[in-house]
Design a protein around this motif. Structure first.
Motif, PDB file in Angstrom:
ATOM      1  N   ASP A  94       1.955 -30.469  43.650  1.00 31.35           N
ATOM      2  CA  ASP A  94       2.538 -31.679  44.246  1.00 31.35           C
ATOM      3  C   ASP A  94       3.261 -31.331  45.544  1.00 31.35           C
ATOM      4  O   ASP A  94       4.051 -30.369  45.575  1.00 31.35           O
ATOM      5  CB  ASP A  94       3.562 -32.313  43.282  1.00 31.35           C
ATOM      6  CG  ASP A  94       2.896 -33.030  42.117  1.00 31.35           C
ATOM      7  OD1 ASP A  94       1.648 -33.146  42.110  1.00 31.35           O
ATOM      8  OD2 ASP A  94       3.626 -33.481  41.216  1.00 31.35           O
ATOM      9  N   TYR A  95       3.009 -32.090  46.583  1.00 29.68           N
ATOM     10  CA  TYR A  95       3.686 -31.869  47.868  1.00 29.68           C
ATOM     11  C   TYR A  95       4.412 -33.139  48.307  1.00 29.68           C
ATOM     12  O   TYR A  95       3.862 -34.241  48.193  1.00 29.68           O
ATOM     13  CB  TYR A  95       2.676 -31.474  48.958  1.00 29.68           C
ATOM     14  CG  TYR A  95       2.379 -29.986  48.960  1.00 29.68           C
ATOM     15  CD1 TYR A  95       1.630 -29.402  47.932  1.00 29.68           C
ATOM     16  CD2 TYR A  95       2.859 -29.155  49.973  1.00 29.68           C
ATOM     17  CE1 TYR A  95       1.378 -28.036  47.920  1.00 29.68           C
ATOM     18  CE2 TYR A  95       2.610 -27.785  49.971  1.00 29.68           C
ATOM     19  CZ  TYR A  95       1.871 -27.231  48.942  1.00 29.68           C
ATOM     20  OH  TYR A  95       1.627 -25.874  48.929  1.00 29.68           O
ATOM     21  N   LEU A  96       5.642 -32.986  48.769  1.00 27.77           N
ATOM     22  CA  LEU A  96       6.377 -34.092  49.388  1.00 27.77           C
ATOM     23  C   LEU A  96       6.267 -33.889  50.898  1.00 27.77           C
ATOM     24  O   LEU A  96       6.642 -32.821  51.409  1.00 27.77           O
ATOM     25  CB  LEU A  96       7.862 -34.076  48.973  1.00 27.77           C
ATOM     26  CG  LEU A  96       8.176 -34.677  47.589  1.00 27.77           C
ATOM     27  CD1 LEU A  96       7.626 -33.812  46.460  1.00 27.77           C
ATOM     28  CD2 LEU A  96       9.677 -34.844  47.416  1.00 27.77           C
ATOM     29  N   VAL A  97       5.698 -34.864  51.582  1.00 25.51           N
ATOM     30  CA  VAL A  97       5.509 -34.725  53.033  1.00 25.51           C
ATOM     31  C   VAL A  97       6.578 -35.533  53.751  1.00 25.51           C
ATOM     32  O   VAL A  97       6.549 -36.761  53.762  1.00 25.51           O
ATOM     33  CB  VAL A  97       4.077 -35.157  53.436  1.00 25.51           C
ATOM     34  CG1 VAL A  97       3.936 -35.183  54.954  1.00 25.51           C
ATOM     35  CG2 VAL A  97       3.063 -34.183  52.839  1.00 25.51           C
ATOM     36  N   THR A  98       7.549 -34.820  54.303  1.00 20.24           N
ATOM     37  CA  THR A  98       8.699 -35.486  54.927  1.00 20.24           C
ATOM     38  C   THR A  98       8.858 -35.085  56.396  1.00 20.24           C
ATOM     39  O   THR A  98       9.889 -35.376  57.002  1.00 20.24           O
ATOM     40  CB  THR A  98       9.994 -35.130  54.161  1.00 20.24           C
ATOM     41  OG1 THR A  98      10.078 -33.701  54.072  1.00 20.24           O
ATOM     42  CG2 THR A  98       9.989 -35.728  52.762  1.00 20.24           C
ATOM     43  N   GLY A  99       7.848 -34.426  56.950  1.00 17.82           N
ATOM     44  CA  GLY A  99       7.939 -34.018  58.354  1.00 17.82           C
ATOM     45  C   GLY A  99       6.747 -33.165  58.741  1.00 17.82           C
ATOM     46  O   GLY A  99       5.821 -32.945  57.953  1.00 17.82           O
ATOM     47  N   VAL A 118       2.749 -36.599  46.603  1.00 10.48           N
ATOM     48  CA  VAL A 118       3.405 -37.515  45.665  1.00 10.48           C
ATOM     49  C   VAL A 118       4.450 -38.383  46.345  1.00 10.48           C
ATOM     50  O   VAL A 118       4.893 -39.394  45.787  1.00 10.48           O
ATOM     51  CB  VAL A 118       4.038 -36.760  44.463  1.00 10.48           C
ATOM     52  CG1 VAL A 118       2.949 -36.246  43.532  1.00 10.48           C
ATOM     53  CG2 VAL A 118       4.940 -35.617  44.921  1.00 10.48           C
ATOM     54  N   ALA A 119       4.868 -38.006  47.539  1.00 10.58           N
ATOM     55  CA  ALA A 119       5.785 -38.838  48.324  1.00 10.58           C
ATOM     56  C   ALA A 119       5.639 -38.466  49.793  1.00 10.58           C
ATOM     57  O   ALA A 119       5.378 -37.309  50.118  1.00 10.58           O
ATOM     58  CB  ALA A 119       7.227 -38.627  47.877  1.00 10.58           C
ATOM     59  N   SER A 120       5.805 -39.471  50.652  1.00 10.43           N
ATOM     60  CA  SER A 120       5.725 -39.216  52.091  1.00 10.43           C
ATOM     61  C   SER A 120       6.640 -40.197  52.823  1.00 10.43           C
ATOM     62  O   SER A 120       6.808 -41.337  52.378  1.00 10.43           O
ATOM     63  CB  SER A 120       4.278 -39.395  52.567  1.00 10.43           C
ATOM     64  OG  SER A 120       4.240 -39.399  53.974  1.00 10.43           O
ATOM     65  N   SER A 121       7.220 -39.750  53.912  1.00  9.36           N
ATOM     66  CA  SER A 121       8.024 -40.674  54.731  1.00  9.36           C
ATOM     67  C   SER A 121       7.343 -40.918  56.078  1.00  9.36           C
ATOM     68  O   SER A 121       7.976 -41.324  57.040  1.00  9.36           O
ATOM     69  CB  SER A 121       9.447 -40.123  54.927  1.00  9.36           C
ATOM     70  OG  SER A 121       9.408 -38.790  55.385  1.00  9.36           O
ATOM     71  N   LYS A 122       6.036 -40.674  56.096  1.00 12.32           N
ATOM     72  CA  LYS A 122       5.276 -40.843  57.343  1.00 12.32           C
ATOM     73  C   LYS A 122       5.294 -42.300  57.806  1.00 12.32           C
ATOM     74  O   LYS A 122       5.226 -42.587  59.002  1.00 12.32           O
ATOM     75  CB  LYS A 122       3.835 -40.377  57.101  1.00 12.32           C
ATOM     76  CG  LYS A 122       3.072 -40.177  58.379  1.00 12.32           C
ATOM     77  CD  LYS A 122       1.781 -39.449  58.193  1.00 12.32           C
ATOM     78  CE  LYS A 122       1.147 -39.312  59.576  1.00 12.32           C
ATOM     79  NZ  LYS A 122      -0.258 -39.429  59.586  1.00 12.32           N
ATOM     80  N   PHE A 126       8.915 -40.320  59.531  1.00 14.10           N
ATOM     81  CA  PHE A 126       9.731 -39.251  58.927  1.00 14.10           C
ATOM     82  C   PHE A 126      11.233 -39.409  59.182  1.00 14.10           C
ATOM     83  O   PHE A 126      11.950 -38.435  59.390  1.00 14.10           O
ATOM     84  CB  PHE A 126       9.250 -37.872  59.417  1.00 14.10           C
ATOM     85  CG  PHE A 126       7.802 -37.593  59.123  1.00 14.10           C
ATOM     86  CD1 PHE A 126       7.325 -37.601  57.826  1.00 14.10           C
ATOM     87  CD2 PHE A 126       6.898 -37.345  60.145  1.00 14.10           C
ATOM     88  CE1 PHE A 126       5.993 -37.355  57.540  1.00 14.10           C
ATOM     89  CE2 PHE A 126       5.557 -37.100  59.878  1.00 14.10           C
ATOM     90  CZ  PHE A 126       5.102 -37.107  58.569  1.00 14.10           C
ATOM     91  N   THR A 127      11.680 -40.653  59.161  1.00 11.44           N
ATOM     92  CA  THR A 127      13.108 -40.886  59.432  1.00 11.44           C
ATOM     93  C   THR A 127      13.947 -40.918  58.161  1.00 11.44           C
ATOM     94  O   THR A 127      15.150 -41.138  58.223  1.00 11.44           O
ATOM     95  CB  THR A 127      13.306 -42.233  60.167  1.00 11.44           C
ATOM     96  OG1 THR A 127      12.607 -43.232  59.429  1.00 11.44           O
ATOM     97  CG2 THR A 127      12.801 -42.154  61.591  1.00 11.44           C
ATOM     98  N   PHE A 153      12.351 -33.586  62.809  1.00  9.44           N
ATOM     99  CA  PHE A 153      12.835 -34.952  62.580  1.00  9.44           C
ATOM    100  C   PHE A 153      14.290 -34.995  62.111  1.00  9.44           C
ATOM    101  O   PHE A 153      14.923 -36.052  62.120  1.00  9.44           O
ATOM    102  CB  PHE A 153      11.913 -35.672  61.591  1.00  9.44           C
ATOM    103  CG  PHE A 153      10.520 -35.812  62.123  1.00  9.44           C
ATOM    104  CD1 PHE A 153      10.182 -36.866  62.951  1.00  9.44           C
ATOM    105  CD2 PHE A 153       9.550 -34.863  61.841  1.00  9.44           C
ATOM    106  CE1 PHE A 153       8.913 -36.981  63.477  1.00  9.44           C
ATOM    107  CE2 PHE A 153       8.271 -34.962  62.361  1.00  9.44           C
ATOM    108  CZ  PHE A 153       7.950 -36.020  63.181  1.00  9.44           C
ATOM    109  N   GLY A 154      14.813 -33.883  61.672  1.00 11.24           N
ATOM    110  CA  GLY A 154      16.248 -33.792  61.383  1.00 11.24           C
ATOM    111  C   GLY A 154      16.683 -34.287  60.013  1.00 11.24           C
ATOM    112  O   GLY A 154      17.866 -34.223  59.692  1.00 11.24           O
ATOM    113  N   THR A 155      15.756 -34.771  59.207  1.00  8.96           N
ATOM    114  CA  THR A 155      16.156 -35.217  57.863  1.00  8.96           C
ATOM    115  C   THR A 155      16.228 -34.022  56.911  1.00  8.96           C
ATOM    116  O   THR A 155      15.540 -33.019  57.107  1.00  8.96           O
ATOM    117  CB  THR A 155      15.138 -36.231  57.302  1.00  8.96           C
ATOM    118  OG1 THR A 155      13.833 -35.674  57.441  1.00  8.96           O
ATOM    119  CG2 THR A 155      15.223 -37.554  58.028  1.00  8.96           C
ATOM    120  N   GLN A 156      17.061 -34.151  55.881  1.00  8.98           N
ATOM    121  CA  GLN A 156      17.253 -33.027  54.953  1.00  8.98           C
ATOM    122  C   GLN A 156      17.426 -33.543  53.526  1.00  8.98           C
ATOM    123  O   GLN A 156      18.094 -34.560  53.317  1.00  8.98           O
ATOM    124  CB  GLN A 156      18.497 -32.240  55.381  1.00  8.98           C
ATOM    125  CG  GLN A 156      18.721 -31.004  54.557  1.00  8.98           C
ATOM    126  CD  GLN A 156      19.803 -30.063  55.101  1.00  8.98           C
ATOM    127  OE1 GLN A 156      20.572 -29.531  54.323  1.00  8.98           O
ATOM    128  NE2 GLN A 156      19.848 -29.846  56.418  1.00  8.98           N
TER     129      GLN A 156
END
Ligand SMILES: Cc1ncc(COP(=O)(O)O)c(C=O)c1O
Length: 256
Positions: A94-99, A118-122, A126-127, A153-156
């Protein structure tokens, strides 16, 4: 002498005190009669440097004994391949794509098995970081992969995914050592050292014991955590200077 503040892509600033120490030891390290750059990795001086660097990292990060620490050439990008080659035992992850970098890690892993995003903020460039408790994780996934801090993108992640029986693997390249991390929440933590620790030239991986020893026989030697960790990161000639600089920065973090 001018020292600029460097916020550019690539390597980051190093503490001036560390650079001055490296300068002072450049021509002769201790009583060795040579620079660390010229030194045999089998010498007693380098043996002390690498052992001390690992021991300091263990102290600073409070790394438990059931985790191995290794120094690997190829940067964090090579870890994108080493992670699936060594840990994808069920054929999927499973990969979370957040940037940007978690996206690259997922694409690399997809060369070796089934990658489920399984999750992405694209959708919002990616904010944001998805709610890790609202994700439908696969219980048969070999591991869950995140990039803890999204460099561009600076998110953590504040809270990280925790699924019983499924190890969490995190790329911490751009946040490592910036704040305490509970290592026991992770099966593997890796980071390219050039962002927060040392000059470019290697990545460090912290791997829980039980994840080792499962790579297929055809995994290239230099991509096999078990082989390299079994030889204390000295299966071949390691990046001695980079390990030395890492040690200096860690000592600086510990004492200054
Ligand atoms: C979070 C993250 N992962 C991976 C990489 C790629 O690292 P490397 O250039 O060491 O392969 C970077 C580089 O900036 C990064 O910030």
């Amino acid at each position: 002498m001018a020292r600029v503040y460097n916020f550019s892509a690539g390597p980051s600033m190093l503490p001036e005190k560390v650079l001055r120490q490296a300068q002072a030891e450049l021509l002769e390290y201790g009583d060795s009669g040579q620079s660390v750059m010229e030194m045999s990795h089998r010498s007693k001086w380098f043996d002390a440097i690498i052992k001390d660097t690992e021991a300091t990292l263990r102290r600073v990060m409070d790394i438990p004994d059931n985790y191995k620490v290794g120094f690997f050439q190829g940067g964090a990008t090579q870890q994108f391949a080493m992670v699936p080659l060594n840990f994808m035992t069920t054929g999927k992850a499973d990969y979370l794509v957040t940037g940007n970098f978690s996206n690259l890690a997922a694409k690399e892993a997809a060369k070796f098995g089934e990658v489920n995003i399984v999750a992405s903020s694209k959708d919002k460039n990616f904010t944001y970081i998805p709610d890790v408790n609202a994700i439908n994780y696969d219980k048969d996934a070999s591991y869950i992969h995140i990039c803890q801090n999204n460099t561009i993108f600076g998110t953590q992640f504040v809270e990280v995914p925790q699924v019983e029986g499924v190890p969490l693997v995190a790329d911490m390249s751009s946040m490592i050592l910036s704040k305490p991390v509970d290592v026991t929440k992770y099966g593997c933590i890796y980071f390219g050292v050039q962002k927060n620790v040392a000059p470019a030239g290697m990545a460090i991986a912290i791997v829980r014991d039980d994840l080792l020893g499962h790579a297929a026989d055809n995994v290239p030697t230099m991509m096999n955590y078990t082989t390299l960790l079994g030889k204390d990161s000295m299966y071949n000639t390691p990046p001695c200077w980079c390990i030395y600089m890492t040690g200096l920065v860690l000592k600086y973090l510990e004492n200054d």
